[in-house]
Design an enzyme around this catalytic site. Structure first.
Site, PDB file in Angstrom:
ATOM      1  N   ASP A 323       0.836  -1.187   0.000  1.00 53.82           N
ATOM      2  CA  ASP A 323       0.000   0.000   0.000  1.00 53.82           C
ATOM      3  C   ASP A 323       0.878   1.246   0.000  1.00 53.82           C
ATOM      4  O   ASP A 323       1.856   1.328   0.749  1.00 53.82           O
ATOM      5  CB  ASP A 323      -0.887  -0.032   1.252  1.00 53.82           C
ATOM      6  CG  ASP A 323      -1.733   1.209   1.395  1.00 53.82           C
ATOM      7  OD1 ASP A 323      -2.623   1.421   0.558  1.00 53.82           O
ATOM      8  OD2 ASP A 323      -1.490   1.974   2.360  1.00 53.82           O
ATOM      9  N   GLU A 359       2.048  -0.454  -5.004  1.00 52.39           N
ATOM     10  CA  GLU A 359       1.151   0.611  -5.420  1.00 52.39           C
ATOM     11  C   GLU A 359       2.063   1.836  -5.556  1.00 52.39           C
ATOM     12  O   GLU A 359       2.465   2.428  -4.548  1.00 52.39           O
ATOM     13  CB  GLU A 359       0.075   0.853  -4.354  1.00 52.39           C
ATOM     14  CG  GLU A 359      -0.933   1.907  -4.752  1.00 52.39           C
ATOM     15  CD  GLU A 359      -1.957   2.184  -3.661  1.00 52.39           C
ATOM     16  OE1 GLU A 359      -3.131   2.409  -4.012  1.00 52.39           O
ATOM     17  OE2 GLU A 359      -1.586   2.182  -2.471  1.00 52.39           O
TER      18      GLU A 359
END
Length: 662
Positions: A323, A359
């Site tokens: 993330d 990400e």
């Protein structure tokens, strides 16, 4: 020295990092976890700031916490407060979930002992002999929110719904196998806490991107702890399905300076968190959550690395999705591909051969780093998401962008060092509209989140097909179903790893909420009783076709160059001729075709985003070959059949056709 609690033959060794604490106390609790039975100072301290001690005759199952003594001097970056019970950053199990309470953020002068409000870490003696599957690129990936996936599934035992264990049940495994899923990407499993504003609104976090600590499963999702993680991973492995875990190494759930003190802040705020050079109490917020870990510092990077190794060595996890992965490469000078943590992951004996998917962005300065991550990192492709949406929405001049994304995004990756499978393509992900909502809502409808509809992305490249949200109009409903199938077909014929979110394949809706993180309820849970079985079958058919036709998934960028005696791609018009410069420049063009070479067989794919059917003249096949019409997205019930080149292929409005030449 191993940090955390290490079980030895005659007791337990404890070690915790704090460069700035005056002293650290170990707090032991009675077996019920209610009374603090002992408070023992950790007597040893290394030059590197590790406090340690040994408790003889202590056994696995013991419950413990920590207290750190030192100055409460926010102007210097210190927030020590011995009235706060702290969770060990290296805890592997907690006896209860986190629950937010304002007292967790009370100033030290109030002297509120937070022990009744904080989970206790559990001493464990864990086996580290798990065996992940051999390395392979993710392929067809299924992003899966653990609680939402099974909470409304009637064919699962009630006691398992909403837990990781539900994934090991035959009904879950059979569904994944039917779809042809190659990799499950589990949304976060680490123990997490709700944001403080959600408590006041009566809401809870449904996503889990607010962890404390990073290497302990959340008791709500994984009540069976590490044995349950390993059992579920083994069950997925037995079906040939790899398991990635979404990890949140960029921040903790302690939020900004007004947030709760639960672990890192109380142990060593100045070491763990990045702060403004001008104000040590102003935490850097590159994550949008209130704090950002200073992962360029060795102890902080080591904490992140050791958490990853727990998931691999104890749980058998095959790899990770990171993330806001740009934070992993941040230093005081900004993002660097050779940042310490990125190098440590790439060099670690346990982690170097795992799957690592970044990400590749955060919200800080220079945070968009798509294409900049070093090996072995793969990257999410938001440009694929946006360009495919814009094409099917009907935006002018998007045919060239469609071709680039179908080619594997060579504009984003250096073709000299990267390949298409270094990218993960998706139309939607957990943070945005569902696939069904993408074609049913022009604007977001996030009022239930309690933020006045200000949260969530405002520019979604979405459309509603004639009515906003729910409708009974059969024409609108059919157009939406047609668009969903066309979007899925586009995803599965593009170079790279295709990813869908759990529920995309069965028509899940969030009622237009494109930021459902606060909706741990029917809004976010998958409505299995309402599942569209025809869409499930169509999605599975696309994956079978992708596997059966190598030309759809060859791991090289499409360049128009000759490969094995054939051009790897020929871009086609409706009349069968090759696209010309003026065709590419036509902003109103609604059709794009392509022929993909692939050894003994080739694939022909046509995209019609227009509102009228188009007649297609399919080019003559190579000598000795015939053509089969494999799939029409506007006629999902149609079976594959031979196609006579002398015929005209009528390509329906808003549809995709796939043909096989072989």
């Amino acid at each position: 020295m191993r940090l955390g609690a290490s079980v030895e033959a005659d007791g337990v060794h404890f070690a915790v990092f704090s460069a700035h604490a005056d002293r650290i106390e170990l707090c032991l609790f009675d077996p019920a976890g209610i009374q603090e039975s002992q408070r023992l100072p950790l007597p040893g301290r290394t030059e590197g700031g590790v406090h340690f001690g040994f408790v003889p005759d202590l056994a696995p199952g013991a419950l413990y916490g920590l207290r750190a003594h030192g100055p409460f001097a926010p102007h210097e970056g210190h927030r020590f407060d011995a009235s706060k019970l702290l969770v060990d950053p290296y805890a592997t199990r907690l006896d209860r979930p986190f629950l937010y309470h304002p007292w967790l953020a009370a100033p030290p002068e109030r002297r509120i002992d937070t022990a009744p409000l904080v989970p206790r870490a559990v001493v464990e003696d864990l086996s580290r002999d798990a065996r992940p599957l051999p390395f392979a690129k993710p392929g067809f990936t299924y992003e899966l929110p653990v609680r939402a996936f099974s909470q409304m599934r009637p064919d699962l035992p009630q006691r398992l719904r909403g837990t990781l264990a539900a994934l090991a049940e035959p009904a879950s495994l059979d569904h994944l196998t039917r779809l042809g899923v190659e990799t499950v990407e589990l949304m976060p499993l680490a123990a997490a806490i709700d944001e403080r504003h959600l408590s006041a609104l009566g809401l809870t976090n449904a996503w889990g991107y607010n962890p404390i600590p990073h290497g302990a499963p959340d008791p709500r999702l994984v009540p069976g702890g590490w044995p349950e993680v390993r059992r579920v991973v083994d069950a997925l492995h037995a079906r040939g399905i790899r398991v990635l875990l979404d990890v949140v190494l960029n921040h903790s759930g302690e939020s900004d300076r007004y947030g709760p003190t639960l672990s890192y802040r109380g142990l060593d705020n100045k070491s763990y968190y990045a702060a403004s050079p001008d104000d040590p109490d102003a935490l850097v917020n590159d994550t949008g959550t209130g704090n950002t870990f200073a992962l360029w510092r060795e102890p902080v990077a080591r904490m992140a690395l050791d958490a990853l190794k727990n998931w691999v060595e104890i749980g058998g996890i095959d790899g990770f999705r990171y993330d806001l992965g740009t934070v992993l490469g941040r230093t005081p000078e900004g993002f660097r591909p050779d940042a310490p943590l990125l190098q440590m992951i790439a060099a670690d004996a346990v982690l170097k051969d795992r799957v690592h998917v970044a990400e590749p962005w955060d919200i800080g300065p220079g945070g968009y780093q798509v294409g900049a991550f070093p090996k072995p990192f793969l990257e999410w492709q938001d440009r694929f998401r946006d360009d495919i949406r814009r094409f099917w929405r009907g935006d002018a001049g998007t045919v060239s962008a469609l071709a680039t994304r179908l080619s594997g995004s060579p504009d984003l990756f250096d073709p000299k060092t990267r390949v298409p499978s270094d990218g993960v393509n998706f139309i939607d992900a957990h943070d945005g509209f569902t696939l069904r909502d993408l074609v049913s809502y022009e604007t977001k409808h996030n009022g239930a989140n309690g933020e006045g509809n200000r949260d969530g992305h405002g520019d979604n490249h979405s459309w509603n097909n004639g009515a906003e949200g729910l409708t009974r109009d059969p024409g609108i409903l059919e157009r939406r179903r047609r668009d969903v199938r066309a979007l899925l077909a586009t995803l599965f014929v593009a170079r790279g790893n295709p990813m869908i979110v759990a529920g995309d394949e069965l028509g899940r809706t969030q009622g237009g909420n494109n930021n459902a993180y606060a909706q741990d309820n029917e809004t976010f849970w998958i409505d299995w009783p309402a599942a569209d079985d025809e869409l499930i079958a169509f999605t599975a058919r696309l994956q079978r076709l992708r596997r059966a036709l190598p030309s759809l998934s060859l791991d090289r960028f499409l360049t128009g160059e000759t490969v094995e005696g054939e051009m790897d791609v020929v871009w086609l018009r409706a009349d069968g001729g090759e696209m010309r410069p003026e065709d590419w420049a036509d902003g109103n063009r609604a059709l794009l075709g392509l022929r993909l070479a692939g050894g003994s067989e080739a694939a022909l794919v046509y995209f019609n985003r227009g509102w009228q059917p188009l007649d297609i003249h399919v080019p003559e096949p190579a000598s000795g070959r015939s053509v089969w019409l494999e799939l029409l997205s506007d006629r999902p019930e149609a079976e594959p059949r031979p196609f006579d080149i002398g015929q005209v292929l009528t390509l329906g409005a808003r549809s995709v056709a796939i043909l096989r030449e072989g």
